[in-house]
Design a protein around this motif. Structure first.
Motif, PDB file in Angstrom:
ATOM      1  N   LYS A  70       0.870  -1.182   0.000  1.00  0.00           N
ATOM      2  CA  LYS A  70       0.000   0.000   0.000  1.00  0.00           C
ATOM      3  C   LYS A  70       0.906   1.230   0.000  1.00  0.00           C
ATOM      4  CE  LYS A  70      -3.523  -2.152   2.880  1.00  0.00           C
ATOM      5  NZ  LYS A  70      -4.216  -2.085   4.166  1.00  0.00           N
ATOM      6  N   PRO A  71       0.396   2.346  -0.521  1.00  0.00           N
ATOM      7  CA  PRO A  71       1.190   3.578  -0.490  1.00  0.00           C
ATOM      8  C   PRO A  71       1.553   3.965   0.945  1.00  0.00           C
ATOM      9  CG  PRO A  71      -0.714   3.839  -1.914  1.00  0.00           C
ATOM     10  CD  PRO A  71      -0.885   2.538  -1.185  1.00  0.00           C
ATOM     11  N   VAL A  72       2.723   4.552   1.091  1.00  0.00           N
ATOM     12  CA  VAL A  72       3.215   4.982   2.398  1.00  0.00           C
ATOM     13  C   VAL A  72       3.685   6.429   2.312  1.00  0.00           C
ATOM     14  CG1 VAL A  72       3.898   2.669   3.148  1.00  0.00           C
ATOM     15  CG2 VAL A  72       5.531   4.081   1.891  1.00  0.00           C
ATOM     16  N   GLY A  73       4.004   6.988   3.459  1.00  0.00           N
ATOM     17  CA  GLY A  73       4.526   8.346   3.510  1.00  0.00           C
ATOM     18  C   GLY A  73       5.940   8.420   2.928  1.00  0.00           C
ATOM     19  N   ARG A  74       6.483   9.626   2.896  1.00  0.00           N
ATOM     20  CA  ARG A  74       7.845   9.812   2.369  1.00  0.00           C
ATOM     21  C   ARG A  74       8.867   9.024   3.166  1.00  0.00           C
ATOM     22  NH1 ARG A  74       5.733  14.817   2.518  1.00  0.00           N
ATOM     23  NH2 ARG A  74       7.071  15.560   4.184  1.00  0.00           N
ATOM     24  N   HIS A  75       8.590   8.822   4.457  1.00  0.00           N
ATOM     25  CA  HIS A  75       9.478   8.057   5.330  1.00  0.00           C
ATOM     26  C   HIS A  75       8.649   7.005   6.050  1.00  0.00           C
ATOM     27  CE1 HIS A  75      12.489  11.096   4.568  1.00  0.00           C
ATOM     28  NE2 HIS A  75      11.587  12.014   4.882  1.00  0.00           N
ATOM     29  N   VAL A  76       9.256   5.850   6.267  1.00  0.00           N
ATOM     30  CA  VAL A  76       8.582   4.779   6.994  1.00  0.00           C
ATOM     31  C   VAL A  76       9.301   4.584   8.320  1.00  0.00           C
ATOM     32  CG1 VAL A  76       7.985   2.332   7.017  1.00  0.00           C
ATOM     33  CG2 VAL A  76       7.795   3.646   4.904  1.00  0.00           C
ATOM     34  N   ALA A  77       8.540   4.711   9.402  1.00  0.00           N
ATOM     35  CA  ALA A  77       9.070   4.490  10.746  1.00  0.00           C
ATOM     36  C   ALA A  77       8.571   3.127  11.217  1.00  0.00           C
ATOM     37  CB  ALA A  77       8.602   5.589  11.695  1.00  0.00           C
ATOM     38  N   THR A 115       4.855   7.195   7.653  1.00  0.00           N
ATOM     39  CA  THR A 115       3.955   6.075   7.900  1.00  0.00           C
ATOM     40  C   THR A 115       4.566   5.315   9.056  1.00  0.00           C
ATOM     41  OG1 THR A 115       3.185   5.924   5.619  1.00  0.00           O
ATOM     42  CG2 THR A 115       2.972   3.940   6.971  1.00  0.00           C
ATOM     43  N   LEU A 116       3.757   4.964  10.035  1.00  0.00           N
ATOM     44  CA  LEU A 116       4.220   4.288  11.245  1.00  0.00           C
ATOM     45  C   LEU A 116       3.737   2.844  11.229  1.00  0.00           C
ATOM     46  CD1 LEU A 116       5.566   4.405  14.013  1.00  0.00           C
ATOM     47  CD2 LEU A 116       3.425   5.331  14.925  1.00  0.00           C
ATOM     48  N   LEU A 117       4.689   1.920  11.236  1.00  0.00           N
ATOM     49  CA  LEU A 117       4.354   0.498  11.160  1.00  0.00           C
ATOM     50  C   LEU A 117       5.036  -0.284  12.272  1.00  0.00           C
ATOM     51  CD1 LEU A 117       4.902   0.017   7.314  1.00  0.00           C
ATOM     52  CD2 LEU A 117       2.713   0.281   8.507  1.00  0.00           C
ATOM     53  N   PRO A 118       4.354  -1.284  12.803  1.00  0.00           N
ATOM     54  CA  PRO A 118       5.007  -2.170  13.773  1.00  0.00           C
ATOM     55  C   PRO A 118       5.850  -3.194  13.017  1.00  0.00           C
ATOM     56  CG  PRO A 118       2.766  -2.903  13.407  1.00  0.00           C
ATOM     57  CD  PRO A 118       2.952  -1.635  12.601  1.00  0.00           C
ATOM     58  N   ILE A 119       6.864  -3.705  13.673  1.00  0.00           N
ATOM     59  CA  ILE A 119       7.666  -4.784  13.098  1.00  0.00           C
ATOM     60  C   ILE A 119       8.008  -5.746  14.225  1.00  0.00           C
ATOM     61  CG2 ILE A 119       9.871  -3.569  13.364  1.00  0.00           C
ATOM     62  CD1 ILE A 119      10.587  -4.860  10.566  1.00  0.00           C
ATOM     63  N   VAL A 120       8.036  -7.008  13.901  1.00  0.00           N
ATOM     64  CA  VAL A 120       8.231  -8.040  14.926  1.00  0.00           C
ATOM     65  C   VAL A 120       9.568  -7.894  15.638  1.00  0.00           C
ATOM     66  CG1 VAL A 120       8.446 -10.519  15.299  1.00  0.00           C
ATOM     67  CG2 VAL A 120       6.684  -9.639  13.790  1.00  0.00           C
ATOM     68  N   CYS A 121      10.634  -7.639  14.917  1.00  0.00           N
ATOM     69  CA  CYS A 121      11.951  -7.501  15.553  1.00  0.00           C
ATOM     70  C   CYS A 121      12.893  -6.770  14.619  1.00  0.00           C
ATOM     71  CB  CYS A 121      12.511  -8.880  15.907  1.00  0.00           C
ATOM     72  SG  CYS A 121      14.065  -8.802  16.826  1.00  0.00           S
ATOM     73  N   LEU A 122      13.679  -5.884  15.165  1.00  0.00           N
ATOM     74  CA  LEU A 122      14.703  -5.185  14.392  1.00  0.00           C
ATOM     75  C   LEU A 122      16.097  -5.749  14.667  1.00  0.00           C
ATOM     76  CD1 LEU A 122      13.409  -1.510  14.585  1.00  0.00           C
ATOM     77  CD2 LEU A 122      13.560  -2.955  12.539  1.00  0.00           C
ATOM     78  N   PRO A 129      14.419  -0.217  23.804  1.00  0.00           N
ATOM     79  CA  PRO A 129      13.573  -0.361  22.631  1.00  0.00           C
ATOM     80  C   PRO A 129      14.196   0.321  21.411  1.00  0.00           C
ATOM     81  CG  PRO A 129      12.654   1.297  24.096  1.00  0.00           C
ATOM     82  CD  PRO A 129      13.865   0.733  24.777  1.00  0.00           C
ATOM     83  N   THR A 130      13.777  -0.161  20.229  1.00  0.00           N
ATOM     84  CA  THR A 130      14.352   0.350  18.989  1.00  0.00           C
ATOM     85  C   THR A 130      13.273   0.700  17.980  1.00  0.00           C
ATOM     86  OG1 THR A 130      14.544  -1.853  18.012  1.00  0.00           O
ATOM     87  CG2 THR A 130      16.452  -1.036  19.242  1.00  0.00           C
ATOM     88  N   MET A 131      13.692   1.511  17.022  1.00  0.00           N
ATOM     89  CA  MET A 131      12.861   1.812  15.858  1.00  0.00           C
ATOM     90  C   MET A 131      13.784   2.043  14.682  1.00  0.00           C
ATOM     91  SD  MET A 131      11.657   5.770  16.584  1.00  0.00           S
ATOM     92  CE  MET A 131      11.079   6.188  14.968  1.00  0.00           C
ATOM     93  N   MET A 132      13.219   2.050  13.497  1.00  0.00           N
ATOM     94  CA  MET A 132      14.003   2.322  12.301  1.00  0.00           C
ATOM     95  C   MET A 132      13.206   3.301  11.453  1.00  0.00           C
ATOM     96  SD  MET A 132      15.406  -0.337   9.426  1.00  0.00           S
ATOM     97  CE  MET A 132      16.757  -0.953  10.405  1.00  0.00           C
ATOM     98  N   ILE A 133      13.874   4.339  10.992  1.00  0.00           N
ATOM     99  CA  ILE A 133      13.257   5.264  10.045  1.00  0.00           C
ATOM    100  C   ILE A 133      14.025   5.103   8.749  1.00  0.00           C
ATOM    101  CG2 ILE A 133      12.709   7.640   9.456  1.00  0.00           C
ATOM    102  CD1 ILE A 133      12.527   8.254  12.441  1.00  0.00           C
ATOM    103  N   ASP A 134      13.275   4.712   7.718  1.00  0.00           N
ATOM    104  CA  ASP A 134      13.861   4.331   6.433  1.00  0.00           C
ATOM    105  C   ASP A 134      14.908   3.252   6.702  1.00  0.00           C
ATOM    106  OD1 ASP A 134      12.090   6.088   5.228  1.00  0.00           O
ATOM    107  OD2 ASP A 134      13.529   7.734   5.184  1.00  0.00           O
ATOM    108  N   ASP A 135      16.176   3.531   6.506  1.00  0.00           N
ATOM    109  CA  ASP A 135      17.206   2.517   6.739  1.00  0.00           C
ATOM    110  C   ASP A 135      18.058   2.810   7.970  1.00  0.00           C
ATOM    111  OD1 ASP A 135      16.486   1.003   4.508  1.00  0.00           O
ATOM    112  OD2 ASP A 135      17.730   2.216   3.175  1.00  0.00           O
TER     113      ASP A 135
END
Length: 154
Positions: A70-77, A115-122, A129-135
């Protein structure tokens, strides 16, 4: 229709894999890098290039959680929701991020920026805790690190 650049990047992979089915993830990621997501039209074009069915490609795309259909924002978090992150306060950081961006998980900001998405594990449990924005991986999250990270993206 695939652009010449997309097609070239995919065809360069042909010699690196034993068959075209093995290229499917890299091919979809190439399209996604250029377009932000993989549309039904893109799957059809990849189907013709790789000699695979659209259904086979869609099966791979829906299984592999880094392919966006699906379309997402300019950056994916991507916000990690693993047990390690949860134990280290990831749920509070997720809530802070949702509030800061004024969007729920799975949502896109009104300005189309994130766009803010959950991910099982980074894979950075030792810095949860962690997150990733783009790469870019952002570890040891707290409210300040989230604020700092968000300001680095237009």
């Amino acid at each position: 229709m695939l652009t010449g650049e997309e097609k070239q990047q995919i065809e360069e992979k042909f010699t690196q894999y034993p068959n075209r089915q093995a290229i499917s993830i890299d091919a979809m990621l190439a399209v996604q890098r250029h377009r932000g997501w993989v549309s039904d039209e893109s799957l059809h074009d990849l189907s013709e290039l790789l000699g695979l069915s659209v259904a086979d490609l869609d099966g791979v795309a829906t299984f592999y959680n880094l392919i966006r259909r699906k379309p997402v924002g300019r950056h994916v978090a991507l916000i990690c929701d693993s047990v390690s992150c949860w134990l280290m306060g990831g749920d509070k950081m997720r809530d802070h991020l949702c509030a800061k961006l004024s969007t729920p998980l799975g949502g896109t900001t009104a300005d189309g920026r994130f766009t803010l998405l959950p991910i099982v594990c980074l894979g950075a449990c030792d810095h949860a805790p962690t997150m990733m924005i783009d790469d870019k991986l952002i570890e040891d999250l707290d409210e300040e690190r989230i604020e700092e990270a968000l300001t680095q993206y237009d």
